[in-house]
Enzyme design. Structure first.
Site, mmCIF file in Angstrom:
data_model
loop_
_atom_site.group_PDB
_atom_site.id
_atom_site.type_symbol
_atom_site.label_atom_id
_atom_site.label_comp_id
_atom_site.label_asym_id
_atom_site.label_seq_id
_atom_site.Cartn_x
_atom_site.Cartn_y
_atom_site.Cartn_z
ATOM 1 N N HIS A 155 0.834 -1.197 0.000
ATOM 2 C CA HIS A 155 0.000 0.000 0.000
ATOM 3 C C HIS A 155 0.872 1.252 0.000
ATOM 4 O O HIS A 155 2.087 1.182 0.195
ATOM 5 C CB HIS A 155 -0.922 0.025 1.228
ATOM 6 N N LYS A 159 -0.333 4.592 4.767
ATOM 7 C CA LYS A 159 -1.187 3.631 5.466
ATOM 8 C C LYS A 159 -0.569 3.305 6.819
ATOM 9 O O LYS A 159 0.635 3.037 6.917
ATOM 10 C CB LYS A 159 -1.372 2.361 4.635
#
Length: 270
Positions: A155, A159
């Site tokens: 990600h 995140k």
């Protein structure tokens, strides 16, 4: 027209939701929420999302907004989502939760709220990921422990939780297919002299960097062959679209705690 409130309206997902709800034929933007002290409170929600003014002002008072709505879509943080679940229960509305990283205490509070609210909660709202989870479950059930299972995810650099909610969703699907408890077989870090891999473990590898929306691969590694099942998200629109679909579906349901498999009609045992 379903009246939808967006929690975290000023964030990237919140802005995406506002734009897609505004364009949806069966929904309308009924409000947006931001925490107290946010500089976005009092601003027009459409202007914040790049739509131009739509006459809906972002608020920091959830109850006053939710009592006038049919549903709230929530991709925020665990503490905020847990609190909103209680307010959604008071207002007797739909609560769609795409937040991840909940503690067992948070999970229990959301479960309690579902006695009065219709809650759809998922580590991932996209159609593709939930279909992938169904396939992972089936493959795991078909292969014995000679095939090792590893879940790889990447990600964007912002995140904050790991493994991702989607990775855990896929890990649970694999564990369900094997009829084992993921918590007892999960390996989430390897460093130093770890020893040989244990039979039946499900490993997780986490990557963070750049602007990656979300890449997930489940590997079944056997002797002389490897099966890799992957999903790559190219836009946050897929999560927002799934969340809107979940809100529309849940509106006609009884109070309870649902998942995207319920929304999509995917039988987890098939």
């Amino acid at each position: 027209m379903l009246k939808l409130v967006v929690a975290g309206a000023g964030g990237r997902m919140g802005q995406t939701l506002t734009r897609l709800i505004h364009a949806h034929a069966s929904c309308e933007v009924a409000g947006g929420l931001e925490p107290k002290g946010s500089p976005l409170v009092g601003k027009d929600q459409g202007a914040v999302a790049g739509l131009g003014e739509i006459g809906t002002v972002i608020s920091d008072d959830p109850l006053s907004v939710l009592v006038k709505a049919d549903a709230i879509i929530d991709f925020t943080v665990p503490a905020a989502s847990t609190a909103l679940a209680g307010i959604a229960a008071q207002a007797r509305i739909v609560h769609v939760i795409g937040t991840t990283g909940f503690s067992p205490t948070d999970e229990a509070a959301i479960k309690a709220a579902s006695h009065h609210a219709r809650i759809v909660k998922s580590g991932n709202m996209s159609l593709g990921v939930n279909l992938l989870a169904a396939i992972v479950r089936q493959v795991a059930a078909s292969l014995d422990e000679s095939f090792d299972i590893e879940v790889l995810e990447m990600h964007h650099r912002h995140k904050v939780d790991a493994p991702s909610g989607t990775a855990l969703l896929l890990g649970h699907a694999a564990a369900d297919g094997r009829d084992i408890d993921l918590e007892k077989h999960s390996v989430r870090s390897r460093d130093g002299h770890t020893g040989a891999r244990k039979d039946g473990d499900i490993g997780f590898a986490t990557l963070r960097g750049g602007s990656v929306v979300g890449d997930h691969t489940v590997m079944f590694a056997g002797q002389s062959e490897r099966i890799e099942l992957s999903h790559k998200a190219e836009s946050r629109d897929i999560f927002a679209t799934g969340a809107i679909k979940a809100a529309l579906w849940a509106y006609d349901q009884k109070p309870g705690l649902y998942s995207m498999t319920d929304v999509l009609g995917i039988n987890p045992t098939s």
